[in-house]
Design an enzyme around this catalytic site. Sequence first.
Site, PDB file in Angstrom:
ATOM      1  N   GLU A  22       0.840  -1.195   0.000  1.00 59.34           N
ATOM      2  CA  GLU A  22       0.000   0.000   0.000  1.00 59.34           C
ATOM      3  C   GLU A  22       0.875   1.245   0.000  1.00 59.34           C
ATOM      4  OE1 GLU A  22      -3.588   0.581   2.671  1.00 59.34           O
ATOM      5  OE2 GLU A  22      -2.261   2.142   3.477  1.00 59.34           O
ATOM      6  N   ALA A  56      -8.844  11.285   4.163  1.00 57.75           N
ATOM      7  CA  ALA A  56     -10.101  11.505   4.894  1.00 57.75           C
ATOM      8  C   ALA A  56     -10.961  12.519   4.160  1.00 57.75           C
ATOM      9  CB  ALA A  56      -9.795  11.997   6.309  1.00 57.75           C
ATOM     10  N   HIS A  82      -8.067   3.049  -3.830  1.00 59.49           N
ATOM     11  CA  HIS A  82      -8.990   3.188  -2.700  1.00 59.49           C
ATOM     12  C   HIS A  82     -10.122   4.142  -3.081  1.00 59.49           C
ATOM     13  CE1 HIS A  82      -6.391   1.737   0.885  1.00 59.49           C
ATOM     14  NE2 HIS A  82      -5.938   1.204  -0.239  1.00 59.49           N
ATOM     15  N   ASP A 114     -12.663   7.454   6.558  1.00 59.98           N
ATOM     16  CA  ASP A 114     -12.602   8.267   7.780  1.00 59.98           C
ATOM     17  C   ASP A 114     -13.262   9.610   7.536  1.00 59.98           C
ATOM     18  OD1 ASP A 114     -11.134   6.318   9.161  1.00 59.98           O
ATOM     19  OD2 ASP A 114      -9.257   7.039   8.276  1.00 59.98           O
ATOM     20  N   ALA A 131     -24.350   4.886   2.517  1.00 61.86           N
ATOM     21  CA  ALA A 131     -24.325   4.950   3.981  1.00 61.86           C
ATOM     22  C   ALA A 131     -23.332   3.979   4.594  1.00 61.86           C
ATOM     23  CB  ALA A 131     -25.712   4.671   4.540  1.00 61.86           C
ATOM     24  N   HIS A 157     -13.512  -3.223  14.850  1.00 65.91           N
ATOM     25  CA  HIS A 157     -13.514  -1.801  14.495  1.00 65.91           C
ATOM     26  C   HIS A 157     -13.861  -0.979  15.736  1.00 65.91           C
ATOM     27  CE1 HIS A 157     -14.690   2.000  12.640  1.00 65.91           C
ATOM     28  NE2 HIS A 157     -14.113   1.589  11.521  1.00 65.91           N
TER      29      HIS A 157
END
Length: 295
Positions: A22, A56, A82, A114, A131, A157
Amino acid sequence: MTVLPSYPLFADLPGDISVSFEFFPPKSEKMEEQLWDAITQLAPLDPSFVSVTYGAGGSTRERTHATVARLVRETSLVPAAHLTCVSASKDEIAEIADQYWAAGVRHIVALRGDPPPADGGRFVPHPAGYASAAELVAGLRARHAFEISVAAYPEVHPEAVSTAADLDNLKRKVDAGATRAITQFFFSTDAYFRFLDKVLAAGIDVAVLPGIMPVTSFAAIRRMSANTEIPGWMEAMFEGLDERPGPRSLVSAVAAADLCRRLYAGGVRDFHFYTLNKAEQAYAICHLLGVRPKG
């Protein structure tokens, strides 16, 4: 008397594993040079794919796309972009997905994402958006025949109300069309293998790649850990090294390689490395695991 092996700890690993890496999109020209130096160094290890993160609130959307598009144009690597639900409508996400498909990208890492700091750390769906990550997966699957990876959390999580609810969320993502899960970083092999048992018991049948995070800063690992347990031995191992990057890097590579070695002993053959755009540690870990440049 205990008889010890006559060879070093990693000498017997045959390198019969798959690795993926990544990266994050660069914010400056200097960071771009660092990123592409890392990609150039790690590409010969023949990763199964390389993923590029998304900031984010979608804050790196254009940079992520530019990085992924360049990977398609200039390398033979398989890029995974992503994509998150945050601050984007379904139509905007469809447009981004279409752009990736047109650019030759066939793999998406689909995440809820995030929330931006302005939302106080709380995820608020876009009024015309998705959602959840499961909804995002379903939308992407309906749009194009993407390979889709999703996130998984061996130690739950931090926003999940329970372990069962967290597993149910992962199952919804897989049922919606996800083809692979990649875990949040962890430092306990027991946590990973216990999680795999729960995943199988829940009827989730996709590969769950362990996400491996070499320590580039122990203070940063502590900040990012959330529900991830930091073992006492790790505290002791990295004590006093945050101001000594050279020794820290060496210790980190060996610690991460040992984690992978123990996962390997349990049957794991696919590893995903969070590189933070730094090639040396990831390369050293792979080398210890027996991975050598191809071709």
